[in-house]
Design a protein around this motif. Sequence first.
Motif, PDB file in Angstrom:
ATOM      1  N   VAL A 138      41.368  40.432  33.163  1.00  0.00           N
ATOM      2  CA  VAL A 138      40.658  40.702  34.271  1.00  0.00           C
ATOM      3  C   VAL A 138      42.005  40.698  35.423  1.00  0.00           C
ATOM      4  CG1 VAL A 138      38.998  39.663  35.855  1.00  0.00           C
ATOM      5  CG2 VAL A 138      38.814  39.165  34.083  1.00  0.00           C
ATOM      6  N   ALA A 139      42.645  39.796  35.950  1.00  0.00           N
ATOM      7  CA  ALA A 139      43.241  40.297  37.058  1.00  0.00           C
ATOM      8  C   ALA A 139      43.512  41.368  36.688  1.00  0.00           C
ATOM      9  CB  ALA A 139      44.766  39.201  37.502  1.00  0.00           C
ATOM     10  N   ARG A 141      43.239  44.443  35.875  1.00  0.00           N
ATOM     11  CA  ARG A 141      42.017  45.408  35.750  1.00  0.00           C
ATOM     12  C   ARG A 141      41.842  45.427  37.006  1.00  0.00           C
ATOM     13  NH1 ARG A 141      36.209  44.387  34.136  1.00  0.00           N
ATOM     14  NH2 ARG A 141      35.696  42.776  35.662  1.00  0.00           N
ATOM     15  N   GLU A 142      41.779  43.974  38.398  1.00  0.00           N
ATOM     16  CA  GLU A 142      42.077  44.686  39.652  1.00  0.00           C
ATOM     17  C   GLU A 142      42.563  44.986  40.740  1.00  0.00           C
ATOM     18  OE1 GLU A 142      38.602  43.525  40.293  1.00  0.00           O
ATOM     19  OE2 GLU A 142      38.047  42.695  38.562  1.00  0.00           O
ATOM     20  N   GLU A 143      43.844  44.155  39.810  1.00  0.00           N
ATOM     21  CA  GLU A 143      45.132  44.928  40.454  1.00  0.00           C
ATOM     22  C   GLU A 143      45.613  46.619  40.408  1.00  0.00           C
ATOM     23  OE1 GLU A 143      48.072  42.931  38.433  1.00  0.00           O
ATOM     24  OE2 GLU A 143      47.802  40.776  39.271  1.00  0.00           O
ATOM     25  N   GLY A 145      43.236  48.705  39.249  1.00  0.00           N
ATOM     26  CA  GLY A 145      41.869  49.341  39.503  1.00  0.00           C
ATOM     27  C   GLY A 145      41.093  50.349  38.319  1.00  0.00           C
ATOM     28  N   ASP A 147      38.872  50.936  35.409  1.00  0.00           N
ATOM     29  CA  ASP A 147      37.374  51.066  34.806  1.00  0.00           C
ATOM     30  C   ASP A 147      37.016  50.609  33.437  1.00  0.00           C
ATOM     31  OD1 ASP A 147      34.109  51.471  34.489  1.00  0.00           O
ATOM     32  OD2 ASP A 147      34.883  54.095  34.235  1.00  0.00           O
ATOM     33  N   GLY A 176      35.343  35.643  35.066  1.00  0.00           N
ATOM     34  CA  GLY A 176      35.393  36.869  35.684  1.00  0.00           C
ATOM     35  C   GLY A 176      35.100  38.219  34.854  1.00  0.00           C
ATOM     36  N   ASP A 178      32.902  40.610  31.982  1.00  0.00           N
ATOM     37  CA  ASP A 178      31.650  41.646  32.190  1.00  0.00           C
ATOM     38  C   ASP A 178      30.469  40.407  31.185  1.00  0.00           C
ATOM     39  OD1 ASP A 178      32.533  43.230  34.212  1.00  0.00           O
ATOM     40  OD2 ASP A 178      33.588  44.137  32.263  1.00  0.00           O
TER      41      ASP A 178
END
Length: 235
Positions: A138-139, A141-143, A145, A147, A176, A178
């Motif tokens: 999850v981290a 993915r955020e770092e 960006g 999809d 966190g 989906d």
Amino acid sequence: AHDAREARALAGRRVLVTAGGTREALDPVRFLGNRSSGKQGIALARAARDAGAQVHLIAAHVEAELPQGMRITRVSSARELQEASLAAAGESDVVIMAAAVADYRPDTVGEHKMKKSEDGTDPVIRLIRNPDILRGIVAQREERGLDQLIVGFAAETGDPEHSVLDFGRAKLRRKGCDLLVLNEVGTDKVFGRDDTEVVVLSARTGDESGARGSKDEVARFVVARIAGEPGVGTG
Ligand code: CTP
Ligand code: CA
């Protein structure tokens, strides 16, 4: 029994599935492990493949035949699984984290096979916490960006104050991810068995719906739920 559209619901999507249970070494011949057979994860990998996805299966000690028609990486420990999963997740549209990851590992691994002590003192095993692979994905993915749709699993028993669903909702928020695929475990439920029951919780839509049946039937349901999430499926 599938029409062409349903069968291709994940056409071209890159799907990573982790399956099985990790083993944490104590010495060259002993380990701490868990009862995961990997059957549900393998069924999910097959269902995703049959839905048209390009599947990468990362397998940790599965007790079922490895499927054809996908890339397969074998790992043993939680840290090996973490390294392989983070790398593969970087190239995936969907991550299905079905593996049973050891929460802890022995803090030291004997280089040689442990012997019983001569003086009658028995060993004490100290455990240290393994990394949370799902949260790391999850981290990442955020770092970056990315999809990406991330699916976690939880096997819960509930307790006198909390239902299995309470624990599942809390875990979905905490991780966190989906989607959370939730099943209830007891002594003779789920592990190693061929039939199962799940509820899939969606953080994006709030949908909570379930299925029961063989692990293949449940896997097709979960894949349909994945493909039905906003922005994922091709149908
Ligand atoms: N998981 C993970 N890394 C860990 C532990 C768990 O990636 N070190 C993943 C599992 O693959 C699963 C999800 O997290 O998809 C939930 O696993 P679970 O064991 O239910 O969650 P924990 O956070 O370990 O919580 P608990 O204390 O209830 O065991
Ligand atoms: Ca755990």
